[in-house]
Design an enzyme around this catalytic site. Structure first.
Site, PDB file in Angstrom:
ATOM      1  N   HIS A  56      46.118  76.994  36.299  1.00 56.03           N
ATOM      2  CA  HIS A  56      46.132  78.081  35.320  1.00 56.03           C
ATOM      3  C   HIS A  56      45.750  79.416  35.951  1.00 56.03           C
ATOM      4  O   HIS A  56      45.371  80.339  35.249  1.00 56.03           O
ATOM      5  CB  HIS A  56      45.158  77.769  34.180  1.00 56.03           C
ATOM      6  CG  HIS A  56      45.397  76.454  33.518  1.00 56.03           C
ATOM      7  ND1 HIS A  56      46.613  76.112  32.974  1.00 56.03           N
ATOM      8  CD2 HIS A  56      44.573  75.388  33.327  1.00 56.03           C
ATOM      9  CE1 HIS A  56      46.533  74.884  32.452  1.00 56.03           C
ATOM     10  NE2 HIS A  56      45.310  74.426  32.674  1.00 56.03           N
ATOM     11  N   HIS A 218      49.357  73.115  29.127  1.00 48.97           N
ATOM     12  CA  HIS A 218      49.620  71.949  29.964  1.00 48.97           C
ATOM     13  C   HIS A 218      51.016  71.381  29.697  1.00 48.97           C
ATOM     14  O   HIS A 218      51.339  70.285  30.149  1.00 48.97           O
ATOM     15  CB  HIS A 218      48.594  70.845  29.704  1.00 48.97           C
ATOM     16  CG  HIS A 218      47.179  71.294  29.850  1.00 48.97           C
ATOM     17  ND1 HIS A 218      46.417  71.704  28.791  1.00 48.97           N
ATOM     18  CD2 HIS A 218      46.400  71.406  30.956  1.00 48.97           C
ATOM     19  CE1 HIS A 218      45.221  72.051  29.220  1.00 48.97           C
ATOM     20  NE2 HIS A 218      45.180  71.887  30.531  1.00 48.97           N
TER      21      HIS A 218
END
Length: 330
Positions: A56, A218
């Site tokens: 991320h 995700h």
């Protein structure tokens, strides 16, 4: 695989070694997976610690430095860090004023940070925790009970980090972080699927010419799948979803965030549509941040995060910050 890596097993360690080389202002413990601002602990200052799965970036390690986080704990790709990392980070940055854990609402993160808080308190570190759960797309997901934590994490870390740098006590820093989370909402869109190093192929099927509305960071599914939409149409859908839930009555800060594979040319065009939509709804955008900040590896797409602010929160947002990924005013 078309990835700039050696082998999937070392991708996180390799990235941390590179971060250490590029940012001598940070102390990067590659073996134990902890990134700390080099001047920590800062006497009398509340420390902020966050973390989560890698993939991320720049979240979270890219936000370590004056004005934001004191330390970050990167886990394996899309996998929570373990309590030992968090305890080690808390011990490294605690000056005696206490530590605030900033936790995105994903089951593994929540459980591990809870355990770490108990272990750190056993070692004499005073710990508070704030849960970030800003995603309006779905109530529950494959990874969460309740709303997912996404773009508002940046707002919480920046604004609470500024309060901590000003010398606010732990209770005040925690209250500011909670206020920011409660005043924030996000919505994400995927234009292309994400590929993890371990799998080497897309983690979900998104056929050409379609997009997923309300995707998670995700690759979790969102509200619905539709034929490809224009930037204007996506902005209309996303902003309506955010504002219908938040219903702001004052000025806001806006984050137009890329998911990793969307170029700035497209993000700035999308930001213009977001600002248009906010204006049509009578919402004043006091500040707008555009770029890749809370990403999902190579996912194409974007997210919108809106945070209603008062004068104090806006002042803390504007306060100086100096991290690898976010810096102004210093």
């Amino acid at each position: 695989m078309r990835m700039l890596i050696n082998v999937p097993e070392t991708v996180v360690a390799d990235a941390l070694r590179g971060m250490a080389a590029a940012h001598p202002e940070l102390t990067v413990d590659v073996e134990n997976r902890v990134v700390v601002r080099r001047d920590a602990p800062v006497a009398g200052k509340v420390a902020l610690v966050s973390g989560g799965g890698s993939g991320h970036e720049p979240l979270h390690a890219g936000f370590v430095g004056p004005g934001m986080l004191s330390a970050a704990c990167p886990g394996e790709v899309f996998t929570s860090p373990v309590p030992d990392q968090m305890v080690r980070a808390a011990a490294a940055v605690d000056s005696g004023a206490g530590v605030l854990f900033v936790v995105k609402n994903y089951t593994g993160d929540v459980l591990n940070f809870e355990m770490a808080a108990e272990l750190a308190e056993d070692e004499g570190v005073r710990v508070a925790r704030v849960l970030v759960d800003d995603d309006v797309a779905v109530t529950d997901s494959l990874f969460t009970a309740g709303r997912r934590g996404t773009g508002a994490t940046l707002f919480v870390e920046k604004i609470a980090g500024a309060a901590a740098d000003e010398g606010a006590p732990l209770e005040r820093v925690e209250a500011v972080a909670r206020q920011v989370n409660e005043a924030s909402r996000s919505f994400g869109v995927a234009l292309g699927a994400v590929t993890t190093p371990a799998k080497g192929s897309p983690t979900f099927d998104l056929p050409p010419g379609e997009l997923e509305l309300g995707i998670g960071i995700h690759g979790e599914p969102g509200r619905e799948r539709r034929p490809m939409m224009t930037s204007r149409e996506i902005a209309d859908f996303a902003v309506h979803a955010v504002l219908d839930d938040l219903r702001p009555t004052g000025p806001v800060i806006v984050l137009v965030n890329g998911m990793g594979a969307t170029p700035l040319l497209e993000l700035y065009g999308f930001a213009a549509e977001v600002r248009r939509m906010l204006s049509e709804r009578g919402v004043v955008a006091a500040r707008t941040l555009v770029g890749n900040y809370v990403t999902s590896l190579d996912m194409a797409g974007c997210s919108v995060t809106v945070c209603q602010v008062d004068e104090e929160l806006l002042r803390l947002w504007d306060a100086p910050v100096e991290t690898p990924a976010l810096r102004w005013g210093r």
